[in-house]
Enzyme design. Structure first.
Site, mmCIF file in Angstrom:
data_model
loop_
_atom_site.group_PDB
_atom_site.id
_atom_site.type_symbol
_atom_site.label_atom_id
_atom_site.label_comp_id
_atom_site.label_asym_id
_atom_site.label_seq_id
_atom_site.Cartn_x
_atom_site.Cartn_y
_atom_site.Cartn_z
ATOM 1 C CG HIS A 72 -2.123 -0.872 1.050
ATOM 2 N ND1 HIS A 72 -3.317 -0.647 1.686
ATOM 3 C CD2 HIS A 72 -2.312 -1.964 0.274
ATOM 4 C CE1 HIS A 72 -4.194 -1.574 1.323
ATOM 5 N NE2 HIS A 72 -3.601 -2.395 0.472
ATOM 6 C CE1 TYR A 200 -6.336 3.960 10.685
ATOM 7 C CE2 TYR A 200 -5.461 4.235 8.473
ATOM 8 C CZ TYR A 200 -5.413 3.629 9.721
ATOM 9 O OH TYR A 200 -4.439 2.704 9.994
ATOM 10 N N PRO A 292 -5.112 1.131 18.470
ATOM 11 C CG PRO A 292 -6.889 -0.258 17.881
ATOM 12 C CD PRO A 292 -6.334 0.526 19.011
ATOM 13 C CE LYS A 296 3.409 3.817 13.308
ATOM 14 N NZ LYS A 296 3.379 2.959 12.128
ATOM 15 C CE1 TYR A 384 -1.581 4.296 9.243
ATOM 16 C CE2 TYR A 384 -0.283 3.013 7.673
ATOM 17 C CZ TYR A 384 -1.424 3.168 8.439
ATOM 18 O OH TYR A 384 -2.398 2.210 8.412
HETATM 19 P P1 RFL Z 1 0.706 -10.848 22.167
HETATM 20 O O1 RFL Z 1 0.291 -10.984 20.755
HETATM 21 O O2 RFL Z 1 -0.296 -10.472 23.188
HETATM 22 O O3 RFL Z 1 1.369 -12.238 22.571
HETATM 23 C C1 RFL Z 1 1.706 -12.549 23.905
HETATM 24 C C2 RFL Z 1 1.653 -14.048 24.074
HETATM 25 O O4 RFL Z 1 2.036 -14.384 25.410
HETATM 26 C C3 RFL Z 1 1.151 -15.378 25.906
HETATM 27 N N1 RFL Z 1 1.179 -15.302 27.375
HETATM 28 C C4 RFL Z 1 1.859 -16.160 28.171
HETATM 29 N N2 RFL Z 1 2.600 -17.222 27.878
HETATM 30 C C5 RFL Z 1 3.161 -17.891 28.919
HETATM 31 N N3 RFL Z 1 2.982 -17.546 30.217
HETATM 32 C C6 RFL Z 1 2.232 -16.481 30.543
HETATM 33 N N4 RFL Z 1 2.047 -16.145 31.805
HETATM 34 C C7 RFL Z 1 1.628 -15.728 29.493
HETATM 35 N N5 RFL Z 1 0.837 -14.642 29.452
HETATM 36 C C8 RFL Z 1 0.568 -14.391 28.162
HETATM 37 C C9 RFL Z 1 -0.182 -15.043 25.273
HETATM 38 O O5 RFL Z 1 -1.047 -16.181 25.239
HETATM 39 C C10 RFL Z 1 0.244 -14.596 23.879
HETATM 40 O O6 RFL Z 1 0.279 -15.660 22.954
HETATM 41 O O7 RFL Z 1 1.925 -9.807 22.334
HETATM 42 P P2 RFL Z 1 3.146 -9.509 21.338
HETATM 43 O O8 RFL Z 1 3.770 -10.785 20.839
HETATM 44 O O9 RFL Z 1 3.980 -8.497 22.025
HETATM 45 O O10 RFL Z 1 2.469 -8.858 20.040
HETATM 46 C C11 RFL Z 1 1.843 -7.604 20.104
HETATM 47 C C12 RFL Z 1 0.712 -7.531 19.072
HETATM 48 O O11 RFL Z 1 -0.121 -8.664 19.202
HETATM 49 C C13 RFL Z 1 -0.119 -6.237 19.225
HETATM 50 O O12 RFL Z 1 0.707 -5.135 19.500
HETATM 51 C C14 RFL Z 1 -0.934 -5.918 17.956
HETATM 52 O O13 RFL Z 1 -1.879 -6.923 17.684
HETATM 53 C C15 RFL Z 1 -1.649 -4.577 18.097
HETATM 54 N N6 RFL Z 1 -2.495 -4.270 16.927
HETATM 55 C C16 RFL Z 1 -1.938 -3.784 15.762
HETATM 56 N N7 RFL Z 1 -0.602 -3.616 15.653
HETATM 57 C C17 RFL Z 1 -0.047 -3.186 14.485
HETATM 58 O O14 RFL Z 1 1.198 -3.038 14.437
HETATM 59 N N8 RFL Z 1 -0.797 -2.934 13.349
HETATM 60 C C18 RFL Z 1 -2.157 -3.084 13.356
HETATM 61 O O15 RFL Z 1 -2.780 -2.910 12.316
HETATM 62 C C19 RFL Z 1 -2.786 -3.481 14.607
HETATM 63 N N9 RFL Z 1 -4.102 -3.653 14.674
HETATM 64 C C20 RFL Z 1 -3.878 -4.452 16.984
HETATM 65 C C21 RFL Z 1 -4.673 -4.122 15.833
HETATM 66 C C22 RFL Z 1 -4.488 -4.973 18.135
HETATM 67 C C23 RFL Z 1 -5.855 -5.130 18.161
HETATM 68 N N10 RFL Z 1 -6.416 -5.673 19.351
HETATM 69 C C24 RFL Z 1 -7.354 -6.720 19.369
HETATM 70 C C25 RFL Z 1 -5.840 -5.318 20.639
HETATM 71 C C26 RFL Z 1 -6.024 -4.275 15.850
HETATM 72 C C27 RFL Z 1 -6.638 -4.755 17.016
HETATM 73 C C28 RFL Z 1 -8.142 -4.842 16.990
HETATM 74 C C1 PHB Z 2 -6.414 -3.994 10.577
HETATM 75 O O1 PHB Z 2 -6.436 -4.260 9.356
HETATM 76 O O2 PHB Z 2 -6.759 -4.806 11.437
HETATM 77 C C2 PHB Z 2 -5.966 -2.645 11.009
HETATM 78 C C3 PHB Z 2 -5.447 -1.767 10.055
HETATM 79 C C4 PHB Z 2 -5.035 -0.502 10.450
HETATM 80 C C5 PHB Z 2 -5.143 -0.125 11.770
HETATM 81 C C6 PHB Z 2 -5.643 -1.010 12.721
HETATM 82 C C7 PHB Z 2 -6.065 -2.271 12.336
HETATM 83 O O3 PHB Z 2 -4.751 1.121 12.138
#
Ligand code: RFL
Ligand code: PHB
Length: 389
Positions: A72, A200, A292, A296, A384
């Site tokens: 993109h 957005y 989100p 980031k 971004y």
């Molecule tokens: P995670 O993914 O939470 O993984 C942590 C893992 O640790 C396990 N765990 C344990 N294991 C052993 N012992 C324990 N005591 C434990 N406690 C926990 C958990 O089961 C899990 O498997 O953290 P990590 O690896 O640091 O990754 C971070 C990302 O997952 C997070 O920052 C992103 O998903 C945030 N996010 C987005 N980030 C982006 O860069 N671009 C995006 O477009 C974006 N969109 C989003 C998002 C997060 C969202 N939600 C649901 C919060 C969109 C959404 C809706």
């Molecule tokens: C997504 O595709 O899940 C998504 C994309 C951009 C964002 C957050 C989530 O800023």
């Protein structure tokens, strides 16, 4: 049992670190609380910065991403029936890649399994011992059996609700938090994306985002109340509300269909300092959360992994502790900039309960400034696509 590095958490941060270390001959044990199916069932991030893509390449996990990910070159920002485009490649020379976190994690698991790297799933009662000594160890139970692993270093990659951050004494740890008075209701549907780039949208009814996973899979979000539950929203109600928040011509093109996933995420900004305590290093969501809105979270987790991996490599390859010593400071410097961007972009696009008529005018003025001003567009694009590591 001894492993040079114990990685707590088998999410994207933990797996990426494990795979990068493995490529350099540094072995680790990954401890994951859930099953692999559970970790792969979480629908989260969708936008990858170039820095994360480069790390996945170095880890040998980027082949499918390059085949199936979407490049993109820009994104769209809508307000009311107005919409403008911000060109990342024009302003920074760098695009982003749209490829789901679920797929990144799947590719990392495949690589880990192919390399024969150990992962213990469904571990319970993980406890970190002696993090402030030169010989830490970790204990855990699995299926009722107790285990003890000694190690040189512990990477706390266990997300916001993990044990690693809590292990750092409160006398050492300082936390900064902002909780937003709304959440995001997300829907995944097997429908073609409404638009070739992300949209957005700031609307009088609240924020909306049109995103995607591929040509046949769309991801949409709408700002919702914190008291809402996914079950309160029928698919029909979701589509109707989404359409009302998009410019009329975009809403008219929206293809709707049954949702295959629906969930609500609260929005939070959070940082813990320091990110290191002795031989324990926090990475990713274990140390910080962003709303989100700027995509980031995963990308900031990746920059932590980069700094930690570089520090560990220098330690094992040349005995230098300089990279590990500098880890917390370097990681936090970048984290705070991602926090600022995500907070700013969230403030620009959402409806807040206490917003005055003046505040609303400020949002529109800022959107119109961004629309017309090249320097503002460039600053937005640089953030971004990801600030340099
Ligand atoms: P995670 O993914 O939470 O993984 C942590 C893992 O640790 C396990 N765990 C344990 N294991 C052993 N012992 C324990 N005591 C434990 N406690 C926990 C958990 O089961 C899990 O498997 O953290 P990590 O690896 O640091 O990754 C971070 C990302 O997952 C997070 O920052 C992103 O998903 C945030 N996010 C987005 N980030 C982006 O860069 N671009 C995006 O477009 C974006 N969109 C989003 C998002 C997060 C969202 N939600 C649901 C919060 C969109 C959404 C809706
Ligand atoms: C997504 O595709 O899940 C998504 C994309 C951009 C964002 C957050 C989530 O800023």
């Amino acid at each position: 049992m001894h492993h040079p590095v114990v990685i707590i958490g088998g999410g994207p941060s933990g797996l990426l670190l494990a795979q990068l270390l493995h490529k350099r001959g540094i072995e680790s044990l990954v401890l994951e609380r859930k099953t692999k199916a559970h970790v792969l069932g979480r629908i989260r991030a969708g936008v990858l910065e170039q820095g994360l893509v480069a790390l996945l390449e170095e880890a040998g996990c980027a082949a499918r991403l390059h085949r199936e990910g979407f490049v993109h070159d820009g994104t769209c920002i809508a307000y009311g029936d107005e919409m403008f485009r911000l060109d990342f490649t024009e302003h920074t020379g760098t695009p982003v890649i749209v490829y789901g976190q679920t797929e990144v994690t799947r590719d990392l698991y495949e690589a880990r399994e192919a390399a024969g790297g150990p992962i213990a799933f469904e571990v319970e009662d993980v406890v970190i011992h002696g993090a402030e000594t030169d010989s830490p160890h970790v204990t855990y139970t699995k299926h009722g059996e107790s285990h003890r692993v000694s190690c040189d270093f512990i990477a706390g990659c266990d997300g916001f609700h993990g044990v690693s951050r809590q292990t750092i004494p409160l006398s050492v740890r300082r936390e900064y938090e902002k909780v937003y008075p709304f959440g995001w209701l997300g829907v995944l549907s097997e429908t073609p994306p409404v638009y070739p780039e992300l949209i957005y949208a700031n609307s009088p009814r609240g924020f909306a985002l049109c995103s995607m996973r591929n040509d046949h899979l769309s991801r949409y979000y709408i700002q919702c109340s914190l008291s809402d539950a996914p079950g309160d929203w029928s698919d029909a109600a979701f589509w109707q509300e989404l359409k009302r928040r998009l410019p009329a011509d975009i809403a008219g093109r929206l293809v709707t269909g049954p949702s295959i996933e629906k969930s609500i995420a609260p929005l939070r900004s959070f940082v813990t300092e320091p990110m290191r305590w002795g031989r324990l290093f926090l990475c990713g969501d274990a140390a910080h959360i962003v709303p989100p809105t700027g995509a980031k979270g995963l990308n900031t987790a990746a920059s932590d992994v980069h700094y930690l991996y570089t520090g560990l490599r220098a330690f094992y390859e040349s005995g230098s502790e300089a990279g590990l010593e500098a880890y917390s400071e370097k990681a936090l410097a970048r984290v705070w900039k991602a926090e600022r961007f995500s907070w700013w972009f969230s403030s620009l696009l959402h409806r807040y309960p206490d917003q005055s008529a003046f505040d609303l005018k400020m949002q529109i003025a800022e959107l119109e400034f961004l629309r017309a001003n090249t320097a503002a567009q460039r600053a937005m694009a640089e953030n971004y696509v990801g600030l340099p590591y």
